[in-house]
Design an enzyme around this catalytic site. Structure first.
Site, short mmCIF file in Angstrom:
data_model
loop_
_atom_site.label_atom_id
_atom_site.label_comp_id
_atom_site.label_asym_id
_atom_site.label_seq_id
_atom_site.Cartn_x
_atom_site.Cartn_y
_atom_site.Cartn_z
N PHE A 1 -10.67 8.21 16.36
CA PHE A 1 -11.83 7.55 17.03
C PHE A 1 -11.12 6.25 17.99
O PHE A 1 -11.92 5.52 18.57
CB PHE A 1 -12.89 7.26 16.18
CG PHE A 1 -13.60 8.24 15.53
CD1 PHE A 1 -14.39 9.06 16.65
CD2 PHE A 1 -13.51 8.53 14.42
CE1 PHE A 1 -15.17 10.09 16.00
CE2 PHE A 1 -14.20 9.69 13.94
CZ PHE A 1 -14.99 10.33 14.68
N SER B 1 0.80 -1.25 0.03
CA SER B 1 0.12 0.04 0.11
C SER B 1 0.80 1.12 -0.01
O SER B 1 0.31 2.14 -0.57
CB SER B 1 -0.93 -0.01 1.36
OG SER B 1 -1.87 -1.09 1.14
N HIS C 1 -1.42 5.46 8.56
CA HIS C 1 -1.24 4.41 7.90
C HIS C 1 -0.81 4.59 6.45
O HIS C 1 -0.90 5.79 5.90
CB HIS C 1 -2.33 3.44 8.00
CG HIS C 1 -2.28 1.98 7.61
ND1 HIS C 1 -2.54 1.27 6.55
CD2 HIS C 1 -1.82 0.78 8.48
CE1 HIS C 1 -2.22 0.06 6.62
NE2 HIS C 1 -1.88 -0.18 8.13
#
EC number: 3.1.3.1
Length: 468
Positions: free
Chosen positions: A227, A49, A110
């Site tokens: 969160f 990624s 990320h």
């Protein structure tokens, strides 16, 4: 979100609505322009990624595990990072006066969201505690600190608050969970620093749904919403009283960003599709994809197609297969009616490798009395790996709005960033973006391309609103 995931999620979405599923039309299916992107990195046939995000966000192919740098930078070697940084379309848009935001279901540090703002020889340098001493000595900094320093991002929504606070700081939601506590060894509290940086502006930091719901987009300049200590929970395990859905976070982001008359760039990532696949959990991956499709629908609802380019794509795929001649309307999470030559059933969905390898003494498990439709079921894999790897086939690129035709055909993945920049009139080459003469009755409109906002909805949703 490879083609198999896309197709299987379409079937699941229909079946969740008591339909047979195959004929279901997902929001993604309504995008009129479709292409393919080649996902290999400079050094690997099958990429991760980090390398793929650098391609479609920065327009440059690079090496595995590196973000926001070109291929002269080497994985984990800080010294090779200097001078080889590359910027993303998020920064191009910000420099052009647009508002910018990131929404993810993972931690905001990320690989995908981080590539929009950070430059790092390692995607794993989330906090300073993750950066080796040698790299620190050579001047490399962690991704979380770059979130505050590199680009003035208007909306930041996801998880990852433990990388923002000093070591051992108790988490507000999980105060007794040691693993949720702060990680930073430099004693910096980046959340408090962010608040201080935004003094004089209407800026909100929130970590729970009630505070998030109380944020009024109409008078909010900046929002940071974290969160979870790390990645957000899977949609099927989310506590709706504590954490908003990706639909809700996408809506809040757009409502804040779209106030800018010059438009906005928004990156929305359904990042837990990938993480569910890594765990071999087809159920979770497909439900995450359905949730992502719902977020795309919300994005289209809140924007105007004539001024907003929306691109939906995956960064890479997984070795996920849909096989076995199941009957029409049969549960996508069920078993093929045709059994193997060993006289044992197998599931419609399987993996080429992963934690689901279950052959014992040369025999496959007997699934006749196994419920394969539960959220915790791990699909069988052909080869044993601790985590399912990625796969290397091309991924779909779907586009609608101004200049959407640019995304047709088979293209290198790094082409995507340049096509979005061209459509939005941001980035290095603006020769086609001359505004109309001042005597023109339509002088308040820039050239057609310059009106676009961009939304990149990835497994990814990239949305660019190109207003000028």
């Amino acid at each position: 979100m490879g083609i198999t995931t896309y197709t299987a999620a379409r079937i699941l979405k229909g079946q969740l609505q008591n339909q047979t599923g195959e004929e279901t039309v997902m929001t993604m299916d309504t995008f009129p322009h479709v292409g393919l992107a080649k996902t290999y990195s400079v050094d690997f046939q099958i990429a991760d990624s980090a390398a793929t995000a650098t391609a479609y966000l920065c327009g440059v192919k690079t090496n595995l595990n590196t973000i926001g740098v070109n291929a002269a930078a080497r994985n984990g070697i800080c010294k090779t990072q200097k001078g080889n940084e590359v910027t993303s379309i998020l920064k191009w848009a910000k420099d052009a006066g647009k508002s910018v935001g990131i929404v993810t279901s993972t931690r905001v540090q990320h690989a995908t969201p981080a590539t929009s703002y950070a430059h790092s020889a390692s995607r794993k340098w989330y906090s300073d505690a993750d950066v080796p001493a040698g790299a620190k000595k050579d001047g490399c900094t962690d991704i979380s600190s770059q979130l505050l320093k590199n680009v003035d991002i208007d909306v930041i929504i996801g998880g990852g608050r433990k990388y923002m606070t000093p070591q051992y700081t108790k988490d507000p939601e999980y105060p007794t969970d040691f693993s949720a506590r702060g990680k930073r060894k430099d004693k910096r509290n980046l959340i408090e620093e962010w608040k201080s940086m935004k003094r004089g502006k209407v800026a909100h930091y929130v970590w729970n749904k009630s505070d998030f719901d109380a944020v009024n987009p109409e008078n909010t300049d900046y929002l940071m919403a974290l969160f979870e200590p790390g990645d957000l929970r899977f949609e099927e395990e989310r506590d709706p009283k504590m954490d908003p859905s990706i639909v809700e976070t996408t809506e809040k982001a757009i409502r804040i960003l779209q106030k800018n008359p010059k438009g906005f760039f928004l990156l929305v990532e359904g990042g837990r599709i990938d993480q569910a696949h890594h765990a071999g959990r087809g159920y979770m991956a497909l439900h995450e994809t359905v949730a992502f499709d719902n977020a795309i629908a919300k994005g289209l609802e809140l924007t105007k197609e004539h001024e907003t380019l929306t691109v939906v794509m995956a960064d890479h795929s997984h070795p996920f297969t849909l096989n076995g001649f199941p009957f029409r309307g049969q549960s996508i999470l069920g078993k093929s009616p045709l059994w193997g030559i060993d006289m044992l059933p197998y599931t419609t969905l399987m993996y080429g490798n992963g934690p689901g390898y279950k052959i014992r003494n040369g025999t496959r498990p007997d699934l006749r009395n196994v419920n394969t439709k539960t959220k915790d079921y791990v699909q069988v894999s052909a080869a044993p790996t601790e985590s399912t790897t990625h796969s290397g086939e091309d991924v779909a690129v779907l586009a609608r709005g101004p200049m959407a035709h640019l995304f047709q055909g088979v293209n290198e993945q790094n082409y995507i960033a340049h096509a979005m920049g061209y459509a939005a009139c941001v980035g290095a080459d603006l020769r086609h973006c001359q505004t109309q003469p001042t005597h023109d009755p339509d002088r308040n409109r820039a050239g057609a391309a310059a009106h676009v906002s961009v939304a990149l909805l990835f497994s990814l949703l990239l949305t660019l609103t190109l207003l000028m």
